[in-house]
Design an enzyme around this catalytic site. Structure first.
Site, short mmCIF file in Angstrom:
data_model
loop_
_atom_site.label_atom_id
_atom_site.label_comp_id
_atom_site.label_asym_id
_atom_site.label_seq_id
_atom_site.Cartn_x
_atom_site.Cartn_y
_atom_site.Cartn_z
N TYR A 166 -11.20 -18.79 0.23
CA TYR A 166 -9.95 -19.38 -0.19
C TYR A 166 -10.14 -20.82 -0.67
CZ TYR A 166 -7.28 -15.29 0.90
OH TYR A 166 -6.80 -14.01 0.86
N GLN A 213 2.83 -11.66 -8.40
CA GLN A 213 1.88 -11.27 -7.35
C GLN A 213 0.84 -12.38 -7.16
OE1 GLN A 213 0.72 -6.80 -7.74
NE2 GLN A 213 1.26 -7.47 -9.80
N ASP A 228 -1.23 -18.56 -7.32
CA ASP A 228 -1.81 -19.79 -7.90
C ASP A 228 -0.79 -20.87 -8.26
OD1 ASP A 228 -2.48 -17.82 -10.91
OD2 ASP A 228 -0.65 -18.90 -10.36
N HIS A 236 3.39 -12.45 -2.99
CA HIS A 236 2.24 -12.45 -2.08
C HIS A 236 1.89 -13.85 -1.59
CE1 HIS A 236 0.89 -8.40 -4.01
NE2 HIS A 236 1.76 -8.22 -3.03
N THR A 257 -1.11 -6.84 -14.85
CA THR A 257 -1.40 -6.31 -13.51
C THR A 257 -1.96 -4.90 -13.63
OG1 THR A 257 -0.52 -5.78 -11.31
CG2 THR A 257 0.98 -5.51 -13.18
N SER A 258 -2.88 -4.60 -12.72
CA SER A 258 -3.48 -3.25 -12.70
C SER A 258 -2.55 -2.25 -12.02
CB SER A 258 -4.82 -3.30 -11.96
OG SER A 258 -4.61 -3.80 -10.63
C1 BV8 Z 1 2.63 -3.80 2.60
C2 BV8 Z 1 -2.64 -12.02 -1.95
C3 BV8 Z 1 3.74 -2.81 4.47
C4 BV8 Z 1 -3.90 -12.37 -1.22
C5 BV8 Z 1 -2.80 -9.63 -2.47
C6 BV8 Z 1 1.77 2.49 -0.71
C7 BV8 Z 1 0.79 3.25 -1.32
C8 BV8 Z 1 -0.56 2.93 -1.19
C9 BV8 Z 1 -0.96 1.81 -0.42
C10 BV8 Z 1 0.01 1.07 0.17
C11 BV8 Z 1 1.36 1.38 0.04
N1 BV8 Z 1 2.07 0.46 0.73
C12 BV8 Z 1 1.22 -0.42 1.30
C13 BV8 Z 1 -0.05 -0.07 0.97
C14 BV8 Z 1 -1.25 -0.75 1.42
C15 BV8 Z 1 -1.58 -1.93 0.50
C16 BV8 Z 1 -2.03 -1.47 -0.86
O1 BV8 Z 1 -1.24 -1.41 -1.80
N2 BV8 Z 1 -3.33 -1.19 -0.97
C17 BV8 Z 1 -3.89 -0.84 -2.26
C18 BV8 Z 1 -5.35 -1.35 -2.30
C19 BV8 Z 1 -3.82 0.67 -2.44
N3 BV8 Z 1 -0.47 -2.83 0.37
C20 BV8 Z 1 -0.24 -3.76 1.33
O2 BV8 Z 1 -0.93 -3.85 2.33
C21 BV8 Z 1 0.92 -4.69 1.11
N4 BV8 Z 1 1.71 -4.74 2.32
O3 BV8 Z 1 2.93 -2.92 1.86
O4 BV8 Z 1 3.17 -3.93 3.90
C22 BV8 Z 1 2.63 -1.84 4.82
C23 BV8 Z 1 1.48 -2.33 5.46
C24 BV8 Z 1 0.45 -1.41 5.78
C25 BV8 Z 1 0.55 -0.06 5.43
C26 BV8 Z 1 1.70 0.38 4.75
C27 BV8 Z 1 2.73 -0.51 4.45
C28 BV8 Z 1 0.46 -6.12 0.87
C29 BV8 Z 1 -0.46 -6.20 -0.32
C30 BV8 Z 1 -0.72 -7.68 -0.66
C31 BV8 Z 1 -2.21 -7.94 -0.79
N5 BV8 Z 1 -2.40 -9.32 -1.26
N6 BV8 Z 1 -2.89 -10.92 -2.88
C32 BV8 Z 1 -4.87 -13.12 -2.09
O5 BV8 Z 1 -4.62 -13.30 -3.31
O6 BV8 Z 1 -5.90 -13.53 -1.55
S1 BV8 Z 1 -3.14 -8.38 -3.53
C33 BV8 Z 1 -3.86 -8.94 -4.98
O7 BV8 Z 1 -4.29 -7.79 -5.73
C34 BV8 Z 1 -2.91 -9.58 -5.97
O8 BV8 Z 1 -1.98 -10.43 -5.36
C35 BV8 Z 1 -2.25 -8.45 -6.67
O9 BV8 Z 1 -1.04 -8.09 -6.06
C36 BV8 Z 1 -3.16 -7.30 -6.42
C37 BV8 Z 1 -3.50 -6.60 -7.69
O10 BV8 Z 1 -4.08 -7.51 -8.52
P1 BV8 Z 1 -3.56 -7.75 -10.03
O11 BV8 Z 1 -2.68 -8.92 -10.00
O12 BV8 Z 1 -3.02 -6.53 -10.66
O13 BV8 Z 1 -4.95 -8.13 -10.63
P2 BV8 Z 1 -6.11 -7.13 -11.03
O14 BV8 Z 1 -7.37 -7.92 -11.07
O15 BV8 Z 1 -6.08 -5.88 -10.18
O16 BV8 Z 1 -5.68 -6.67 -12.50
C38 BV8 Z 1 -5.53 -7.64 -13.50
C39 BV8 Z 1 -4.92 -6.93 -14.70
O17 BV8 Z 1 -4.71 -7.87 -15.74
C40 BV8 Z 1 -5.81 -5.83 -15.26
O18 BV8 Z 1 -5.03 -4.68 -15.54
C41 BV8 Z 1 -6.36 -6.44 -16.56
O19 BV8 Z 1 -6.53 -5.47 -17.56
C42 BV8 Z 1 -5.24 -7.38 -16.94
N7 BV8 Z 1 -5.64 -8.56 -17.71
C43 BV8 Z 1 -6.78 -9.29 -17.58
N8 BV8 Z 1 -6.73 -10.34 -18.43
C44 BV8 Z 1 -5.54 -10.27 -19.10
C45 BV8 Z 1 -4.84 -9.13 -18.64
N9 BV8 Z 1 -3.63 -8.79 -19.11
C46 BV8 Z 1 -3.09 -9.58 -20.06
N10 BV8 Z 1 -3.69 -10.69 -20.55
C47 BV8 Z 1 -4.91 -11.06 -20.09
N11 BV8 Z 1 -5.51 -12.15 -20.60
#
Ligand code: BV8
Length: 251
Positions: free
Chosen positions: A71, A105, A108, A123, A190-191
């Protein structure tokens, strides 16, 4: 990547006619500010860890010094970053539509620095510290490898939402209400892999909203959107604002 992009006129008109625009942003909107996207955040030094192995309370309790190193590394990187044209265009868009709810999400703070006034940090924020035990926001010595709570002496933690932790109640309520009420939902950079944020677009669609995505890649959800713009956010959003302005003035 092309330096300009054409926004479909029917998408521009739908946004122009929208009573309430809801925008969800992810790490992609900060990529052009030099902030690695969440999954790319592990280039170099962090390539050997999965985000889920660091962004959890268990990981933190297992090795608070390691998690704090991650962090602190991100805080230093983000502190040097500037809002990019995508953040600035969104801030401008806020004054051009009747109502814009911005849910991010990202942790920053770049939307606020770009001038967006009502930002829902789904988040949390990487520059906020909290007592691990009480959860209260605290000021602590940023130069300590593992900061502690000045009130109870326990561990301090980053004020972000980790995997397995619930979304702050006000943020969740704001986002769910806006997704259900809006008539245009725009997902940017977002992905759409992390829930419940990734479920907001479906909520909006089920409530009858037009749903669009701006992403530099195609995503699995693109086919389910009314519009999927494959472009960098820093190109597509200024183009959208220019179209709404009727091409009167370039950004
Ligand atoms: C919760 C903060 C209750 C920390 C983050 C339902 C179904 C399945 C799983 C779950 C569900 N409910 C809950 C879950 C579990 C879990 C989850 O979703 N797991 C995933 C892995 C399946 N969720 C949770 O735990 C959440 N809590 O629901 O509480 C609960 C609890 C337990 C069990 C059930 C329910 C809390 C999740 C929060 C996690 N914290 N961040 C930190 O930053 O250190 S997550 C982090 O990754 C981000 O904040 C963001 O939310 C997430 C995804 O990242 P993205 O922002 O999408 O970034 P990524 O790199 O993935 O993608 C970037 C995209 O941009 C790409 O598509 C790329 O192509 C594009 N891009 C790149 N450059 C550009 C661009 N687009 C345009 N222009 C550009 N230049």
């Amino acid at each position: 990547m092309s330096a300009n992009v054409a926004i479909p006129s029917d998408m521009v008109e739908a946004i122009r006619d929208a009573r309430h625009l809801c925008v969800l942003t992810g790490a992609g909107i900060s990529a052009e500010s030099g902030v690695p996207t969440f999954r790319d955040a592990h280039t170099g030094l962090w390539s050997q860890y999965r985000p889920q192995d660091l962004a959890t309370a268990d990981a933190f309790l297992r090795d608070p010094e390691l998690v704090w190193r991650w962090y602190h590394w991100r805080q230093n990187l983000i502190a040097k970053a500037e809002p990019n044209p995508a953040h600035l265009a969104l801030a401008r868009l806020e004054a051009m539509v009747p109502r814009l709810t911005l849910i991010t999400q990202n942790v920053d703070g770049l939307h606020q620095r770009a001038g967006s006034t009502e930002v829902t940090e789904f988040h949390g924020n990487i520059f906020v510290n909290r007592c691990f035990i009480e959860g209260l926001e605290i000021e602590c010595d940023k130069d300590t490898a593992v900061p502690t709570c000045p009130a109870c002496g326990g561990l301090a933690r980053p004020g972000v939402v980790w995997f397995g932790e619930t979304i702050p109640e006000v943020a969740l309520d704001t986002a769910l209400t806006a997704a259900r009420d809006c008539d245009f939902f725009l997902s940017i950079g977002t992905s759409s892999l992390v829930y419940p944020a990734a479920g907001l677009a479906d909520l909006a669609r089920e409530a009858g909203a037009v749903v669009a995505e701006i992403n530099s890649q195609t995503t699995d959800l693109a086919c389910s959107y009314n519009f999927a713009i494959q472009a960098q956010a820093g190109v597509a959003l200024p183009a959208l604002v220019n179209s709404l302005l009727g091409h009167r003035a370039a950004l």
